[in-house]
Write a protein that holds these residues in place. Structure first.
Motif, PDB file in Angstrom:
ATOM      1  N   LYS A 627       0.840  -1.195   0.000  1.00  0.00           N
ATOM      2  CA  LYS A 627       0.000   0.000   0.000  1.00  0.00           C
ATOM      3  C   LYS A 627       0.879   1.250   0.000  1.00  0.00           C
ATOM      4  O   LYS A 627       2.090   1.172   0.164  1.00  0.00           O
ATOM      5  CB  LYS A 627      -0.906  -0.002   1.230  1.00  0.00           C
ATOM      6  CG  LYS A 627      -1.887  -1.171   1.270  1.00  0.00           C
ATOM      7  CD  LYS A 627      -2.747  -1.118   2.532  1.00  0.00           C
ATOM      8  CE  LYS A 627      -3.747  -2.278   2.562  1.00  0.00           C
ATOM      9  NZ  LYS A 627      -4.606  -2.237   3.783  1.00  0.00           N
ATOM     10  N   LEU A 628       0.230   2.400  -0.181  1.00  0.00           N
ATOM     11  CA  LEU A 628       0.971   3.651  -0.088  1.00  0.00           C
ATOM     12  C   LEU A 628       1.580   3.771   1.301  1.00  0.00           C
ATOM     13  O   LEU A 628       0.948   3.405   2.300  1.00  0.00           O
ATOM     14  CB  LEU A 628       0.043   4.838  -0.348  1.00  0.00           C
ATOM     15  CG  LEU A 628      -0.525   4.960  -1.773  1.00  0.00           C
ATOM     16  CD1 LEU A 628      -1.587   6.062  -1.816  1.00  0.00           C
ATOM     17  CD2 LEU A 628       0.587   5.257  -2.755  1.00  0.00           C
ATOM     18  N   GLY A 630       2.413   4.922   4.739  1.00  0.00           N
ATOM     19  CA  GLY A 630       1.738   5.790   5.697  1.00  0.00           C
ATOM     20  C   GLY A 630       2.733   6.594   6.514  1.00  0.00           C
ATOM     21  O   GLY A 630       3.953   6.473   6.354  1.00  0.00           O
ATOM     22  N   ARG A 636       9.885   2.473   3.715  1.00  0.00           N
ATOM     23  CA  ARG A 636       9.183   2.878   2.491  1.00  0.00           C
ATOM     24  C   ARG A 636      10.112   2.733   1.283  1.00  0.00           C
ATOM     25  O   ARG A 636      11.331   2.750   1.407  1.00  0.00           O
ATOM     26  CB  ARG A 636       8.682   4.315   2.612  1.00  0.00           C
ATOM     27  CG  ARG A 636       9.787   5.316   2.885  1.00  0.00           C
ATOM     28  CD  ARG A 636       9.239   6.738   2.868  1.00  0.00           C
ATOM     29  NE  ARG A 636       8.040   6.905   3.650  1.00  0.00           N
ATOM     30  CZ  ARG A 636       8.005   7.140   4.951  1.00  0.00           C
ATOM     31  NH1 ARG A 636       9.153   7.229   5.613  1.00  0.00           N
ATOM     32  NH2 ARG A 636       6.883   7.292   5.584  1.00  0.00           N
ATOM     33  N   GLU A 649      -4.694   3.065  -1.458  1.00  0.00           N
ATOM     34  CA  GLU A 649      -4.892   2.989  -0.011  1.00  0.00           C
ATOM     35  C   GLU A 649      -3.561   3.181   0.712  1.00  0.00           C
ATOM     36  O   GLU A 649      -2.520   2.718   0.254  1.00  0.00           O
ATOM     37  CB  GLU A 649      -5.486   1.629   0.386  1.00  0.00           C
ATOM     38  CG  GLU A 649      -6.884   1.390  -0.148  1.00  0.00           C
ATOM     39  CD  GLU A 649      -7.423   0.053   0.350  1.00  0.00           C
ATOM     40  OE1 GLU A 649      -6.912  -0.446   1.385  1.00  0.00           O
ATOM     41  OE2 GLU A 649      -8.330  -0.487  -0.302  1.00  0.00           O
ATOM     42  N   TYR A 650      -3.633   3.851   1.850  1.00  0.00           N
ATOM     43  CA  TYR A 650      -2.446   4.063   2.676  1.00  0.00           C
ATOM     44  C   TYR A 650      -2.313   2.954   3.705  1.00  0.00           C
ATOM     45  O   TYR A 650      -3.301   2.422   4.213  1.00  0.00           O
ATOM     46  CB  TYR A 650      -2.514   5.408   3.390  1.00  0.00           C
ATOM     47  CG  TYR A 650      -2.102   6.575   2.526  1.00  0.00           C
ATOM     48  CD1 TYR A 650      -0.784   7.025   2.505  1.00  0.00           C
ATOM     49  CD2 TYR A 650      -3.036   7.210   1.715  1.00  0.00           C
ATOM     50  CE1 TYR A 650      -0.399   8.084   1.704  1.00  0.00           C
ATOM     51  CE2 TYR A 650      -2.669   8.275   0.907  1.00  0.00           C
ATOM     52  CZ  TYR A 650      -1.345   8.705   0.903  1.00  0.00           C
ATOM     53  OH  TYR A 650      -0.977   9.758   0.100  1.00  0.00           O
ATOM     54  N   CYS A 651      -1.067   2.645   3.981  1.00  0.00           N
ATOM     55  CA  CYS A 651      -0.789   1.632   5.001  1.00  0.00           C
ATOM     56  C   CYS A 651      -1.038   2.225   6.382  1.00  0.00           C
ATOM     57  O   CYS A 651      -0.586   3.331   6.685  1.00  0.00           O
ATOM     58  CB  CYS A 651       0.661   1.162   4.887  1.00  0.00           C
ATOM     59  SG  CYS A 651       1.189   0.064   6.232  1.00  0.00           S
ATOM     60  N   ASP A 652      -1.764   1.482   7.220  1.00  0.00           N
ATOM     61  CA  ASP A 652      -2.003   1.951   8.593  1.00  0.00           C
ATOM     62  C   ASP A 652      -1.655   0.863   9.601  1.00  0.00           C
ATOM     63  O   ASP A 652      -2.168   0.834  10.707  1.00  0.00           O
ATOM     64  CB  ASP A 652      -3.464   2.381   8.767  1.00  0.00           C
ATOM     65  CG  ASP A 652      -4.442   1.270   8.408  1.00  0.00           C
ATOM     66  OD1 ASP A 652      -3.968   0.147   8.104  1.00  0.00           O
ATOM     67  OD2 ASP A 652      -5.657   1.512   8.422  1.00  0.00           O
TER      68      ASP A 652
END
Length: 684
Positions: A627-628, A630, A636, A649-652
């Motif tokens: 994912k993108l 976060g 990263r 979607e962002y990584c959470d």
């Protein structure tokens, strides 16, 4: 007295008639001679192996080889490229009146005729340089009257049609110097390891004496006889005033550095390429082989001799001639399809089989990028698509068959994405990709890229089990190097005949967009990882001072590295002809050869990054989730995507590090990543 007067008148009348007849015959003779001379001048000489062997030119218009049925592959040189001492020595010993006669030594001819009449055979002959040239070019060496008559005719024609310097130049390029060396350049290289222009007096006298008896006077066969003959040549030069007696003595006493016996060096350059061109001209362009060998064709090719020499040097440095291990290298300019270099084996003299064209070798993992290109261009997968790298049994053919591939060294990395899978050459990931997208799109993509060999639609296709040639692989990768544009490989640009009329000219080629530029760039970016830390070609990355992309491939009997820059696509294969198993050290020879060649071949070309198409986007992703990245993602990575396939979607899943400043730290990391990304582009 009337009777006496009548007799005198009769005698006078007879004499007058005889004189008239003689005058008439003289006039007729002169007319016949004039007609004969005009006829000889107007009549073309027959085709000759020397002047009418087809010649092969490189991209710069320099002659690199000739075609001959007898293997006379020496490169001709101009007269001003021959040491003056050699020409003087040749004239002094072979034909002292060369520049003053009209092709014949009449005293010698008369003497030979008298001896032949007395002996009732053809044991004697007069041989000026022009006569020898006529005999060598157009006739056999049998001693018959008919052959001598033809020789006289051709000698006269040569003298009419060419200057003395041109005749001497042809002679020096044609004459046989023993041990396969035809022509002075070939002889100078073989005996002394230097060009004809650099011969000194002692060397020139030695070589000038050999043609009288190439076997008898060869320094390889009998040095004493060779030195005796050298002395005869030097004495002849003294007699003609070409040198002084002191110079002759000094030359005779000089210790000659004669090289070990070998084939003439003029036969060594681009031999496999020459054979390849022969095949293209005869089989693809439909030119008769007899015309190729005797038609005086000029074949202008795409070969770059600087790159060719770089390829031959890299292979010489990277291979062991004492081993049976073989090699093939082919290099293509992706921007126009020009074949720039080709080496088909370790030693042409040992084997003329061209491994660069051999289509019976498994490309192994070097085939994987073709499959990944099919996956990315179809938008079924991206660089962050994940599969689990673990022992897996794959079912196919309606679950009736199974396939269980292994990773090298039984190393399995668990969940990995495409960039990691390419870098480490993960087999489980590759087969998983093929099972997801199917074999048909992969085979279709391979054909688009220029693979002409038959490909078997089975799961092992992902691992390169269908044989192809290095030539095909270099051509396929050239499409990636050229932003998805394909130029069909070209080796022959133009062919002209002996009169410089165009026989063939390559049609203008319009590049075909066989894959979109964005997909081609994404795969290129992925293939750069092969040279990064942890990649299968990382050990040679420091030898290439420019952006480069590529893929290694290894089977039990084959080792590959196929790669490219924006200017050059190159495939290197190493293996045994009998499919003998290669050792680990042998499998590592392909990569250094590739690296040394590419760096040397492009040494005069400024490094250039692969251009980024507008349809490519770069975003930071979290490798573990795909994912993108976060705010709290620690590892990263900047990744490239075809626009529209990037994650949204962002990584959470990651917690903030203690002391984190949140968004500011993320921005700093992004800046640093961009800078590192740029440095990787520029310095790799």
């Amino acid at each position: 007295m009337p009777e006496s007067t009548d007799q005198s008148k009769t005698q006078y009348s007879r004499t007058k008639k005889i004189l008239k007849w003689l005058a008439g015959l003289t006039v007729l003779g002169l007319i016949f001679a004039v007609i004969l001379l005009v006829y000889l001048y107007a009549t073309s000489l027959p085709l000759a192996d020397n002047d009418h062997n087809s010649r092969l030119f490189d991209i710069d218009g320099e002659v690199i080889a000739t075609f001959s049925p007898e293997g006379k592959d020496s490169i001709p040189v101009k007269l001003d490229q021959v040491a003056p001492a050699l020409t003087q020595a040749t004239i002094s010993v072979e034909d002292r009146k060369f520049y003053s006669h009209f092709g014949f030594d009449w005293k010698g001819v008369a003497r030979a005729i008298l001896v032949n009449i007395k002996e009732m055979n053809m044991s004697q002959g007069a041989s000026t340089i022009t006569q020898q040239l006529a005999r060598n070019l157009y006739l056999s060496h049998e001693k018959t009257w008919s052959r001598k008559i033809k020789e006289a005719i051709y000698t006269a024609q040569l003298e009419m049609k060419y200057t003395k310097d041109e005749i001497l130049q042809m002679y020096l390029n044609e004459i046989y110097y023993g041990h396969g060396a035809y022509g002075i350049e070939s002889a100078a290289q073989m005996y002394f390891g230097k060009s004809a222009a650099d011969l000194n007096l002692a060397e020139s006298a030695m070589l000038a004496g050999i043609p009288k008896g190439p076997t008898y006077y060869s320094p390889y066969n009998n040095m004493k006889k060779a030195k005796d003959r050298q002395k005869v040549v030097l004495n002849s030069m003294v007699t003609t005033g070409a040198i002084t007696q002191e110079e002759a003595d000094e030359a005779y006493n000089e210790l000659l550095d004669i090289k070990p016996k070998s084939q003439p060096k003029t036969n060594e350059k681009a031999s496999y390429f020459r054979d390849y061109i022969r095949n293209v001209v005869v089989n693809d362009l439909g030119i008769d082989s007899a015309k190729l060998e005797h038609g005086g064709l000029n074949i202008y090719t795409t070969l770059d001799m600087q790159m060719q020499e770089a390829a031959e040097d890299a292979i010489a440095n990277g291979m062991d001639k004492e081993s049976d291990l073989e090699v093939g290298l082919v290099s293509i300019d992706p921007r126009n399809g020009y074949v720039k270099a080709m080496v088909g084996g370790t030693d042409y003299n040992s084997s003329q089989y061209n491994h660069a064209l051999a289509d019976n070798r498994q490309p192994a993992s070097s085939f994987k990028p073709i499959m990944y290109l099919a996956a990315i261009s179809s938008k079924q997968m991206t660089a962050i698509s994940q599969f689990d790298s673990k022992p897996t049994v794959f079912k196919y053919d309606n679950d009736r068959k199974t396939y269980e591939p292994k990773n090298f060294g039984d190393k399995y990395l668990g969940p990995i994405d495409m960039r990691k899978a390419i870098a480490v050459s993960d087999n489980i990931y590759a087969v998983s990709t093929l099972m997801q997208i199917g074999t048909d799109p992969v085979i279709e993509m391979a054909k688009k890229l220029g693979i002409t060999s038959s490909l078997n639609p089975v799961p092992s296709l992902a691992l390169g089990t269908s044989p192809v040639s290095p030539f095909e692989m270099a051509s396929a990768y050239s499409v990636l190097a050229n932003e998805g544009l394909r130029n069909a490989p070209i080796a022959v640009l133009k062919i002209t005949d002996a009169a410089d009329r165009i026989v063939y000219k390559v049609p203008e080629q319009t590049p075909e967009q066989v894959v979109d530029t964005a997909s081609a760039y994404v795969v290129t970016s992925l293939l750069e990882s092969v040279f990064d830390t942890g990649g299968t070609a990382h050990r040679v990355a420091d030898k290439i001072k420019r952006p480069v992309a590529g893929k290694t491939g290894t089977t039990s009997s084959d080792a590959w590295l196929v790669g490219y820059t924006p200017e050059l696509s190159t495939a290197v294969w190493v293996g045994y002809d009998n499919n003998q198993e290669i050792t680990t050290s042998e499998s590592r020879r392909a990569a250094p050869i590739f690296a040394e060649y590419m760096e040397k071949a492009l040494e005069n070309v400024p490094p250039k990054i692969f251009p980024v198409p507008e349809e490519v986007v770069s975003v930071y992703i979290d490798p573990s989730t795909g994912k993108l990245a976060g705010e709290n993602c620690e590892s990263r990575r900047l990744e490239v995507f075809v626009r529209g396939t990037e994650p949204t979607e962002y990584c959470d899943e990651h917690e903030a590090k203690p002391g984190s400043n949140g968004e500011d730290d993320i921005q700093n990391d992004r800046d640093d990543s961009w800078w590192n990304h740029f440095k990787r582009w520029w310095t790799n």
